[in-house]
Design an enzyme around this catalytic site. Structure first.
Site, PDB file in Angstrom:
ATOM      1  CB  SER A  44      -3.012  25.946  51.279  1.00 51.29           C
ATOM      2  OG  SER A  44      -4.268  26.080  52.348  1.00 51.29           O
TER       3      SER A  44
ATOM      4  CB  CYS B  36     -17.057   8.443  53.121  1.00 53.16           C
ATOM      5  SG  CYS B  36     -18.614   7.696  53.372  1.00 53.16           S
TER       6      CYS B  36
HETATM    7  C1  LIG Z   1      -4.619  20.917  51.779  1.00 58.58           C
HETATM    8  C2  LIG Z   1      -4.110  20.425  50.636  1.00 58.58           C
HETATM    9  C3  LIG Z   1      -4.669  21.094  49.547  1.00 58.58           C
HETATM   10  C4  LIG Z   1      -6.017  22.013  49.694  1.00 58.58           C
HETATM   11  O1  LIG Z   1      -5.466  23.295  50.034  1.00 58.58           O
HETATM   12  P1  LIG Z   1      -6.712  24.201  50.429  1.00 58.58           P
HETATM   13  O2  LIG Z   1      -6.307  25.472  50.860  1.00 58.58           O
HETATM   14  O3  LIG Z   1      -7.437  23.320  51.591  1.00 58.58           O
HETATM   15  O4  LIG Z   1      -7.428  24.136  49.376  1.00 58.58           O
HETATM   16  C5  LIG Z   1      -3.850  20.869  48.350  1.00 58.58           C
HETATM   17  N1  LIG Z   1      -2.877  20.053  48.232  1.00 58.58           N
HETATM   18  C6  LIG Z   1      -2.332  19.278  49.154  1.00 58.58           C
HETATM   19  C7  LIG Z   1      -1.197  18.615  49.195  1.00 58.58           C
HETATM   20  C8  LIG Z   1      -3.033  19.729  50.654  1.00 58.58           C
HETATM   21  O5  LIG Z   1      -2.316  19.118  51.566  1.00 58.58           O
END
Ligand SMILES: *Cc1c(COP(=O)(O)O)cnc(C)c1O
Length: 397
Positions: free
Chosen positions: A201, A326
């Protein structure tokens, strides 16, 4: 006006100037659809191809093994479902994962369990890690997929992915890793690490939100989750987010180019922060003391509520996270801290500080000065702490 000290980089990061600059041309100048045959479209197509090649090279992949998605969650959903259904077609209904995965993985697995799959959630022990031997021991003839995160987003454990990948390769089981917290932060190479599928991501390494990618090794079947056009070699329909993809490529190139320096800086800040906060009585560091992300600090302070701590920290300009979610009105402690075996009352008093190379030592000093005062204040008004101090209940840390 209070200052802002942002130490919640595992939730999201500020975009880098380079990433913003890389995006700007694709809003008004080069706004074409890469599927269009005319020049405006083809210029966008060139940008898309360029970003794909750049990103692939940065993680050791080939360009045709990169599938752009809306982020880490979508990549996790697609990888896991694709591998599960591919296994099912061969009569395999077993999946191996860990108890402390991100909800994008855990909730997908829960759905698959309802569809008849059987999931083994490996225990992550009190230090928050697993071994490749534990994965090997869990593999069965009907195992379709092993999905284990590269690094944990709450407690920062870095898992032995290369060795787990080796085990999966030997046993011919598809191996997916959620590498959202690892890529851009610590060295990751899909070939050296024996990875079949990997989720990434952009907004976790100073890129834009709403864009990411799934690496899928050539030869590993990948089903599409979204019906529509033939984009991404028919694996992910929808007009490509060119600006986001170019921003991601720039952010990743920058993060990997500066990785050694960033890691050294973050480690020094992290260790100073851990040392400073550990001086608070009845506190503990959560997660793996050794195999830990350079930027992760996760502590518990007995006798307080993480949420109250966060609100008071916010009033001092310190943006952090507790790790608890939450849910429907009731405050549940984080599933990650519970997976580490922490009692509910201890897990409630958690604080995650996730740093980035943008943080300064002066900010760390400010946090080390403020947190003990707030913890002391909260303990003074806490009936739980009073009972602990009077010896009416035993200290757990
Ligand atoms: C932030 C995160 C995600 C989700 O990624 P997005 O791009 O926000 O959908 C998945 N896995 C881990 C370990 C993350 O830290």
């Amino acid at each position: 006006m209070t200052r802002t000290v942002y130490v919640d980089n595992a939730a999201t990061t500020a975009m880098s100037d380079a990433a913003i600059a890389a995006m700007l041309p694709y809003f008004k100048e080069t706004y074409g659809n890469p599927s269009s045959l005319h020049t405006v479209g083809q210029v966008a197509k060139e940008a898309l191809d360029g970003a794909r090649a750049r990103i692939a090279a940065l993680v050791g992949a080939k360009p045709n093994e990169i599938y752009f998605t809306s982020g880490g969650s979508e990549a996790d959903n697609q990888a896991i479902r694709a591998a599960a259904y591919n296994g099912l077609a061969k009569g395999k209904k077993h999946i191996i994962s860990t108890a402390f995965e991100h909800h994008a993985v855990l909730h997908t697995l829960k759905k698959l369990e309802k569809e008849g799959f059987e999931v083994t959630y490996l225990d992550v022990h009190s230090h928050g890690n697993i071994t490749s031997e534990e994965v090997a021991a869990a593999i069965r003839p009907d195992t379709a997929l092993v999905t284990v995160m590269y690094a944990n987003n709450e407690v920062g454990s870095v898992l032995p992915i290369r060795r787990i990948g080796e085990v999966c390769r030997q046993r011919k089981v598809t191996f997916h890793t959620d590498a959202v917290q690892a890529v851009g932060h610590i060295p990751v190479n899909v070939v050296d690490d024996n990875i079949d599928m990997m989720s990434v991501s952009a907004h976790k390494f100073h890129g834009p939100k709403g864009v990411g990618f799934l690496y899928c090794r050539s030869g590993v079947p990948l089903k599409s989750l979204i019906e529509g056009g033939a984009q991404e070699r028919k694996r992910r329909a929808g007009t490509e987010n060119i600006a986001g993809i170019c921003g991601m490529a720039a952010a990743l190139a920058e993060a990997i180019g500066n990785m050694q320096a960033n890691m050294a800086k973050e480690r020094a800040l992290r260790d100073k922060l851990i040392a400073g906060l550990s001086a608070i009585p009845h506190s503990r560091l959560n997660g793996d003391g050794k195999n830990r992300l350079p930027a992760n600090v996760n502590m518990c302070f007995e006798g307080i509520e993480g949420e109250s701590l966060l609100l008071l920290l916010d009033a001092k300009g310190i943006c952090a996270s507790s790790g608890s979610a939450c849910t429907s009105g009731s405050l549940d402690p984080s599933h990650v801290l519970l997976a580490l075996g922490l009692p509910h009352e201890v897990a409630h008093g958690s604080l995650r500080l996730s740093l980035s190379e943008y943080n300064t030592e002066e900010e760390i000093d400010y946090i080390i000065a403020e947190v003990p005062k707030i913890v002391e204040y909260l303990r003074n008004i806490s009936p739980v702490w009073e009972a602990l101090e009077k010896g009416e209940r035993p200290h757990l840390i």
